[in-house]
Design an enzyme around this catalytic site. Sequence first.
Site, mmCIF file in Angstrom:
data_model
loop_
_atom_site.group_PDB
_atom_site.id
_atom_site.type_symbol
_atom_site.label_atom_id
_atom_site.label_comp_id
_atom_site.label_asym_id
_atom_site.label_seq_id
_atom_site.Cartn_x
_atom_site.Cartn_y
_atom_site.Cartn_z
ATOM 1 N N HIS B 129 -119.469 82.166 -43.551
ATOM 2 C CA HIS B 129 -119.196 82.364 -44.741
ATOM 3 C C HIS B 129 -120.222 81.459 -45.573
ATOM 4 O O HIS B 129 -120.402 80.458 -45.438
ATOM 5 C CB HIS B 129 -117.816 82.101 -45.446
ATOM 6 C CG HIS B 129 -116.550 83.123 -44.941
ATOM 7 N ND1 HIS B 129 -116.650 84.267 -45.902
ATOM 8 C CD2 HIS B 129 -116.043 83.125 -44.011
ATOM 9 C CE1 HIS B 129 -115.653 85.054 -45.441
ATOM 10 N NE2 HIS B 129 -115.167 84.449 -44.225
ATOM 11 N N CYS B 198 -124.077 85.739 -46.208
ATOM 12 C CA CYS B 198 -124.266 86.733 -47.466
ATOM 13 C C CYS B 198 -125.173 86.177 -48.410
ATOM 14 O O CYS B 198 -125.465 84.968 -48.671
ATOM 15 C CB CYS B 198 -122.937 87.353 -47.821
ATOM 16 S SG CYS B 198 -122.288 85.577 -48.914
ATOM 17 N N ARG B 207 -128.198 90.339 -46.900
ATOM 18 C CA ARG B 207 -127.925 88.966 -45.886
ATOM 19 C C ARG B 207 -128.933 88.105 -45.967
ATOM 20 O O ARG B 207 -130.300 88.660 -46.168
ATOM 21 C CB ARG B 207 -127.640 89.815 -44.308
ATOM 22 C CG ARG B 207 -126.691 90.591 -44.465
ATOM 23 C CD ARG B 207 -125.192 90.151 -44.684
ATOM 24 N NE ARG B 207 -124.064 91.064 -44.615
ATOM 25 C CZ ARG B 207 -123.580 91.886 -45.591
ATOM 26 N NH1 ARG B 207 -124.121 91.453 -46.890
ATOM 27 N NH2 ARG B 207 -122.683 92.521 -45.329
#
Lengths: 58, 230
Positions: B129, B198, B207
């Site tokens: 993340h 991301c 990405r």
Amino acid sequence: MYGWIWRHLPGNAWVKALISLVLVLAVVFVLFQYVFPWAEPLLPFNDVTVDEGMAAAR
Amino acid sequence: MTLRWIVRTFSEICVTLGTLIVLFVVYLLFWTGVRADSAMDGEIGKLHDQWAAGQVTPPDTAPEPGGSERPRRYEAGKSFAVMYIPRFGADWTKPVLESTAPDVLKRGLGHYDRTARLGEVGNFSVAGHRRTYGDPFKDFPRLRPGDAVVLSDGATWFTYRIDNRPYTTLPGDTGVIDPVPRKSGFNGPGRYLTLTTCEPEWGHSHRLIAWAHLDSTQPVAHGRPSALPG
């Protein structure tokens, strides 16, 4: 709405305030424990992988 | 049903919705981080306990029943290594778990289960993340060529070195985790590492990719690698 709840709580003003506080905490708990974890994948922060499958993801 | 009643009820609904949105933002920015940090600390603690107990090799190493020796895999959803990236801070330490399922990424970094194992020939690929759930890859764009990515599986320290500035691509570009990623500049098989997260920071349209190659390894018994501060 809130006035209606207040009028229907039992006891004097102090008891009503205490019950209100408990109700608010209960609502926040339910939100954090069940509702938000359900709603969170609908937002884009989860997509960190490269994958064909992610095309179908939110 | 008076006008006063309608206005009051409408106001109450607006206030309620506003509170709900504020609470949701608090949940995303703060609460997921609290939960993820404690989960990641728990995973690292579990790993260190296992390693201290001498159980270094992942448990899921039994030969395939088919007879032929298939490549061994890590156990899905379980942590098997600890990653250190000094560029992200001297105390930046995250567990690496097998699989990139959303619920696994809430507890640490996720290893693409189709890719090579740690230190093997191929491309050891890891997703994490960038925002929410502890923000593990928050500083991803600050990675520069030469930066160290250090991993330990309890027996060996693996020091990878970043080879490129973070590369932006589309979510469907699975070639970036190929054994020899085409756009990385690597030519020929090698022991590579790929990190993905991301891009943009709060979005999901692209990405961000970083590639690295294995620079050195050393047994844990010989102490921490020089790439790590302290």
